[in-house]
Design an enzyme around this catalytic site. Structure first.
Site: not given
Ligand SMILES: Cc1cc2nc3c(=O)[nH]c(=O)nc-3n(C[C@H](O)[C@H](O)[C@H](O)COP(=O)(O)O)c2cc1C
Length: 356
Positions: A83, A113, A136, A138, A164, A222, A246
């Site tokens: 995000a 986004s 993705q 919500y 998610t 997810k 996550h």
């Molecule tokens: C800053 C940040 C924001 C995220 N925002 C979302 C989101 O809005 N929706 C979602 O499904 N996952 C979100 N995630 C999780 C990622 O999709 C993903 O599952 C996760 O970052 C994977 O692990 P990694 O960062 O170790 O590669 C976010 C992750 C981070 C780091």
């Protein structure tokens, strides 16, 4: 286009640069985890602990191609939904989307986004060489808003929905709170047409069925870790599952994704693709995920490291590094094809990861 700084040859090098480039509150948001960050670190450690058992003299010239939801992909790497990427670089998700397309990687645009989904669709949907373009979701409290969002996503040319389900509440984001991070007002541009809208927090399996019924696009779930939830996901109409915690940002001490993956793969039993994310930082991690039965992998935080280091060029570089390392790992373990991964490799010293 920003140039790539010299000396950046690994994702960790990108991380070091990004930390210098980002204000402390943004660093806490992008790279912090929940509570004591046990899961955040545990994800990476779990991949590290798995040992490779290479085969030799197989004359392997690796072919990275794979297929997902009936579509051939150049390789099994996607960029996870993260995000508010506009807080890391002015070009935000547009930079990431272009970088993904340039490297034929999949791209998952988050509901939250910084760039409108229509802008991303207009920029990328018609590109014939890009990887999968997914959105993705919500789900919102008002089902009418969710339906409208899904209609916009389909009209913009996205090909699948990533629903998610592991963040019904935010989790104890201690590091963020300590650093005083706040999401700027109005940052979620996709939701601006719906003033006062809120993400639905009490989701159930009925909601999954509702989303499946509300779109003709395939829906992937997810945030699945438990094998029974993987079975329920398919029974509810999901066309794939993403094993994820996550990135350690929601429930701390949740199991590492490398540990959960084999159970989900068993439960799904080849009926649908299983993807995994969390702590993937090296090409060898991609190979290990495939060896454990994943069809593809996603990376989250490394997107931000690339973005903060050098915008679109930085993200493309992050993807390229991972893919080059992955091809190297395939060659060095005697894997000719992605499908060979399970056959050869891994043994952790005491059986499966996590059982040591
Ligand atoms: C800053 C940040 C924001 C995220 N925002 C979302 C989101 O809005 N929706 C979602 O499904 N996952 C979100 N995630 C999780 C990622 O999709 C993903 O599952 C996760 O970052 C994977 O692990 P990694 O960062 O170790 O590669 C976010 C992750 C981070 C780091």
């Amino acid at each position: 286009m920003q140039p790539m700084p010299d000396g950046v040859v690994t994702l960790q090098d990108h991380r070091v640069r990004a930390r210098q480039a980002l204000a402390p509150d943004l660093w806490a948001y992008f790279c912090g985890g929940a509570a004591d960050e046990i899961t955040l670190h545990g994800n990476k450690t779990a991949w590290d602990r798995i040992e490779l058992l290479p085969r030799v003299l197989r004359g392997a010239a690796p072919d990275l191609r794979t297929s997902l939801l009936g579509r051939t992909m150049a390789h099994p790497l996607l960029l996870a939904p993260v995000a508010f990427q506009g807080l890391a670089h002015a070009d935000g998700e547009l930079a990431t989307g272009y970088a993904a397309a340039a490297q034929a990687a999949g791209f998952v645009l988050p509901t939250q986004s910084s760039v409108a989904l229509e802008t991303i669709g207009a920029a990328l949907a018609a590109d014939g060489d890009r990887g999968p373009l997914w959105f993705q979701l919500y789900p919102q409290d008002d089902p009418g808003v969710t339906h409208d969002l899904l209609a916009r996503v389909a009209a913009a040319g996205f090909e699948a929905i990533v629903l998610t389900v592991d963040a019904p509440v935010q989790g104890a984001r201690d590091r963020q709170r300590r650093a005083g991070f706040r999401v700027p007002d109005g940052a979620a541009v996709n939701l601006r047409p719906y003033p006062g809208t809120r993400a639905k927090s009490q989701l159930g399996w009925r909601d999954v069925e509702g989303v499946v019924a509300a779109t003709h696009l395939p829906v992937l779930l997810k945030g699945v870790l438990h094998p029974d939830d993987a079975r329920l996901a398919l029974a509810s109409g999901a066309r794939g599952v993403i094993v994820s915690n996550h990135g350690g940002r929601t429930l701390d001490t949740a199991t590492a994704t490398a540990t959960a993956l084999p159970g989900v793969v068993d439960a799904v039993h080849g009926q649908a693709p299983v993807l995994v994310d969390g702590g993937i930082r090296r090409g060898t991690d991609i190979l290990k995920a495939l060896a454990l039965g994943a069809d593809a992998v996603l990376v989250g935080q490394p997107i931000i490291w690339g973005l903060a280091t050098a915008g679109a060029v930085g993200v493309a570089h992050v993807v390229r590094l991972l893919l080059d390392e992955f091809a190297m790992a395939m060659a060095l373990t005697g894997c000719r094809r992605v499908a060979d991964a399970g056959e050869v490799l891994l043994q952790s010293q005491a059986g499966r990861p996590g059982s040591a």
